[in-house]
Design a protein around this motif. Structure first.
Motif, PDB file in Angstrom:
ATOM      1  N   MET A 184      -5.248  -4.744 -12.089  1.00  0.00           N
ATOM      2  CA  MET A 184      -6.417  -3.833 -11.428  1.00  0.00           C
ATOM      3  C   MET A 184      -6.854  -4.761 -10.484  1.00  0.00           C
ATOM      4  SD  MET A 184      -9.132  -1.614 -13.511  1.00  0.00           S
ATOM      5  CE  MET A 184     -10.655  -2.025 -13.055  1.00  0.00           C
ATOM      6  N   VAL A 185      -7.287  -3.980  -9.419  1.00  0.00           N
ATOM      7  CA  VAL A 185      -8.221  -4.621  -8.320  1.00  0.00           C
ATOM      8  C   VAL A 185      -9.441  -3.879  -8.297  1.00  0.00           C
ATOM      9  CG1 VAL A 185      -8.172  -4.931  -5.710  1.00  0.00           C
ATOM     10  CG2 VAL A 185      -6.161  -4.907  -6.858  1.00  0.00           C
ATOM     11  N   ASN A 186     -10.535  -4.972  -8.137  1.00  0.00           N
ATOM     12  CA  ASN A 186     -11.883  -4.374  -7.819  1.00  0.00           C
ATOM     13  C   ASN A 186     -12.769  -5.193  -6.802  1.00  0.00           C
ATOM     14  OD1 ASN A 186     -14.502  -3.387  -7.933  1.00  0.00           O
ATOM     15  ND2 ASN A 186     -14.645  -3.737 -10.172  1.00  0.00           N
ATOM     16  N   ILE A 187     -12.618  -4.591  -5.694  1.00  0.00           N
ATOM     17  CA  ILE A 187     -13.085  -5.488  -4.499  1.00  0.00           C
ATOM     18  C   ILE A 187     -14.098  -4.886  -3.680  1.00  0.00           C
ATOM     19  CG2 ILE A 187     -12.271  -6.316  -2.240  1.00  0.00           C
ATOM     20  CD1 ILE A 187      -9.553  -6.572  -3.296  1.00  0.00           C
ATOM     21  N   ASN A 188     -15.154  -5.364  -3.468  1.00  0.00           N
ATOM     22  CA  ASN A 188     -16.013  -5.054  -2.414  1.00  0.00           C
ATOM     23  C   ASN A 188     -15.935  -5.651  -0.970  1.00  0.00           C
ATOM     24  OD1 ASN A 188     -17.778  -3.525  -4.399  1.00  0.00           O
ATOM     25  ND2 ASN A 188     -18.317  -5.346  -5.447  1.00  0.00           N
ATOM     26  N   ARG A 189     -15.729  -4.611  -0.151  1.00  0.00           N
ATOM     27  CA  ARG A 189     -15.511  -5.266   1.287  1.00  0.00           C
ATOM     28  C   ARG A 189     -15.954  -4.279   2.149  1.00  0.00           C
ATOM     29  NH1 ARG A 189     -10.605  -7.844   2.933  1.00  0.00           N
ATOM     30  NH2 ARG A 189     -11.554  -7.724   4.788  1.00  0.00           N
ATOM     31  N   VAL A 237     -17.897  -0.866   0.915  1.00  0.00           N
ATOM     32  CA  VAL A 237     -17.111  -0.036   0.042  1.00  0.00           C
ATOM     33  C   VAL A 237     -16.673  -0.864  -1.196  1.00  0.00           C
ATOM     34  CG1 VAL A 237     -15.138   1.420  -0.252  1.00  0.00           C
ATOM     35  CG2 VAL A 237     -16.363   1.213   2.068  1.00  0.00           C
ATOM     36  N   SER A 238     -16.718  -0.184  -2.295  1.00  0.00           N
ATOM     37  CA  SER A 238     -16.201  -0.727  -3.563  1.00  0.00           C
ATOM     38  C   SER A 238     -14.573  -0.147  -3.786  1.00  0.00           C
ATOM     39  CB  SER A 238     -17.049  -0.660  -4.693  1.00  0.00           C
ATOM     40  OG  SER A 238     -16.474  -1.104  -6.036  1.00  0.00           O
ATOM     41  N   ILE A 239     -13.766  -0.940  -3.798  1.00  0.00           N
ATOM     42  CA  ILE A 239     -12.268  -0.386  -3.942  1.00  0.00           C
ATOM     43  C   ILE A 239     -11.916  -0.716  -5.291  1.00  0.00           C
ATOM     44  CG2 ILE A 239      -9.889  -0.597  -3.030  1.00  0.00           C
ATOM     45  CD1 ILE A 239     -11.252  -1.573  -0.454  1.00  0.00           C
ATOM     46  N   ILE A 240     -11.475   0.262  -6.280  1.00  0.00           N
ATOM     47  CA  ILE A 240     -10.934   0.021  -7.227  1.00  0.00           C
ATOM     48  C   ILE A 240      -9.663   0.836  -7.473  1.00  0.00           C
ATOM     49  CG2 ILE A 240     -11.236   0.492  -9.884  1.00  0.00           C
ATOM     50  CD1 ILE A 240     -14.267   0.656  -9.439  1.00  0.00           C
ATOM     51  N   ASP A 241      -8.456  -0.249  -7.554  1.00  0.00           N
ATOM     52  CA  ASP A 241      -6.923   0.440  -7.645  1.00  0.00           C
ATOM     53  C   ASP A 241      -6.205   0.028  -8.650  1.00  0.00           C
ATOM     54  OD1 ASP A 241      -4.555   1.095  -7.160  1.00  0.00           O
ATOM     55  OD2 ASP A 241      -5.090   1.325  -4.919  1.00  0.00           O
ATOM     56  N   GLU A 271      -4.598  -7.348  -5.021  1.00  0.00           N
ATOM     57  CA  GLU A 271      -5.983  -7.695  -4.229  1.00  0.00           C
ATOM     58  C   GLU A 271      -5.311  -8.184  -2.712  1.00  0.00           C
ATOM     59  OE1 GLU A 271      -9.529 -10.838  -4.151  1.00  0.00           O
ATOM     60  OE2 GLU A 271      -8.218 -10.620  -5.918  1.00  0.00           O
ATOM     61  N   PHE A 272      -4.173  -8.662  -2.492  1.00  0.00           N
ATOM     62  CA  PHE A 272      -3.642  -9.064  -1.352  1.00  0.00           C
ATOM     63  C   PHE A 272      -3.442  -7.902  -0.315  1.00  0.00           C
ATOM     64  CE2 PHE A 272       0.225 -10.019   1.490  1.00  0.00           C
ATOM     65  CZ  PHE A 272      -0.493 -11.048   2.163  1.00  0.00           C
ATOM     66  N   ASP A 273      -2.736  -6.685  -1.303  1.00  0.00           N
ATOM     67  CA  ASP A 273      -2.405  -5.692  -0.328  1.00  0.00           C
ATOM     68  C   ASP A 273      -3.552  -5.083   0.005  1.00  0.00           C
ATOM     69  OD1 ASP A 273       0.439  -6.304  -0.549  1.00  0.00           O
ATOM     70  OD2 ASP A 273       0.376  -4.923  -2.466  1.00  0.00           O
ATOM     71  N   VAL A 274      -4.606  -4.702  -0.850  1.00  0.00           N
ATOM     72  CA  VAL A 274      -6.020  -4.153  -0.437  1.00  0.00           C
ATOM     73  C   VAL A 274      -6.573  -4.895   1.020  1.00  0.00           C
ATOM     74  CG1 VAL A 274      -8.306  -3.743  -1.261  1.00  0.00           C
ATOM     75  CG2 VAL A 274      -6.322  -3.217  -2.825  1.00  0.00           C
ATOM     76  N   ASN A 275      -6.811  -6.286   0.835  1.00  0.00           N
ATOM     77  CA  ASN A 275      -7.129  -7.164   1.741  1.00  0.00           C
ATOM     78  C   ASN A 275      -6.447  -6.847   3.064  1.00  0.00           C
ATOM     79  OD1 ASN A 275      -9.561  -8.143   0.261  1.00  0.00           O
ATOM     80  ND2 ASN A 275      -8.345  -9.471  -0.405  1.00  0.00           N
ATOM     81  N   CYS A 276      -5.093  -6.966   3.056  1.00  0.00           N
ATOM     82  CA  CYS A 276      -4.413  -6.649   4.222  1.00  0.00           C
ATOM     83  C   CYS A 276      -4.642  -5.124   4.697  1.00  0.00           C
ATOM     84  CB  CYS A 276      -2.859  -6.729   4.066  1.00  0.00           C
ATOM     85  SG  CYS A 276      -2.203  -8.430   3.566  1.00  0.00           S
TER      86      CYS A 276
END
Length: 100
Positions: free
Chosen positions: A1-6, A13-17, A22-27
């Motif tokens: 599970m990914v939980n990133i604030n970017r 935005v807070s991204i929860i997926d 995390e790498f794919d979300v950041n890309c």
């Protein structure tokens, strides 16, 4: 599970997926921000360029969608070509009438 604030295109935005890394979300976020910055730069160079951030985001999103549609179209053509070729090969194999 990914939980990133970017920040995406200047918006926090807070991204929860649950289905991506995390790498794919950041890309993906980095690409969206890159396109947004490119649009901002292009508009800043114009005499009557857009300065409203919402309009800049809309243009960036439009460019991303156009790129996705192009990729999807190319993918569909590729799949269609492969399907046709596979059907041709199956017809050829079937026409040989090899004993079982």
């Amino acid at each position: 599970m990914v939980n990133i604030n970017r920040k995406i295109m200047g918006v926090s935005v807070s991204i929860i997926d649950n289905e991506t890394t995390e790498f794919d979300v950041n890309c993906a976020v980095d690409l969206a921000n890159e396109i947004y910055e490119q649009v901002k730069k292009e508009e800043a160079q114009k005499q009557d360029g857009i300065v409203d951030t919402n309009e800049l985001r809309a243009i960036a999103i439009f460019r991303i969608v156009l790129e996705l549609q192009t990729i999807k179209g190319k993918q569909e053509v590729f799949l269609d070509t492969n399907t046709k070729r596979m059907n041709e090969l199956l017809k050829l194999v079937n026409s040989i009438n090899l004993p079982i």
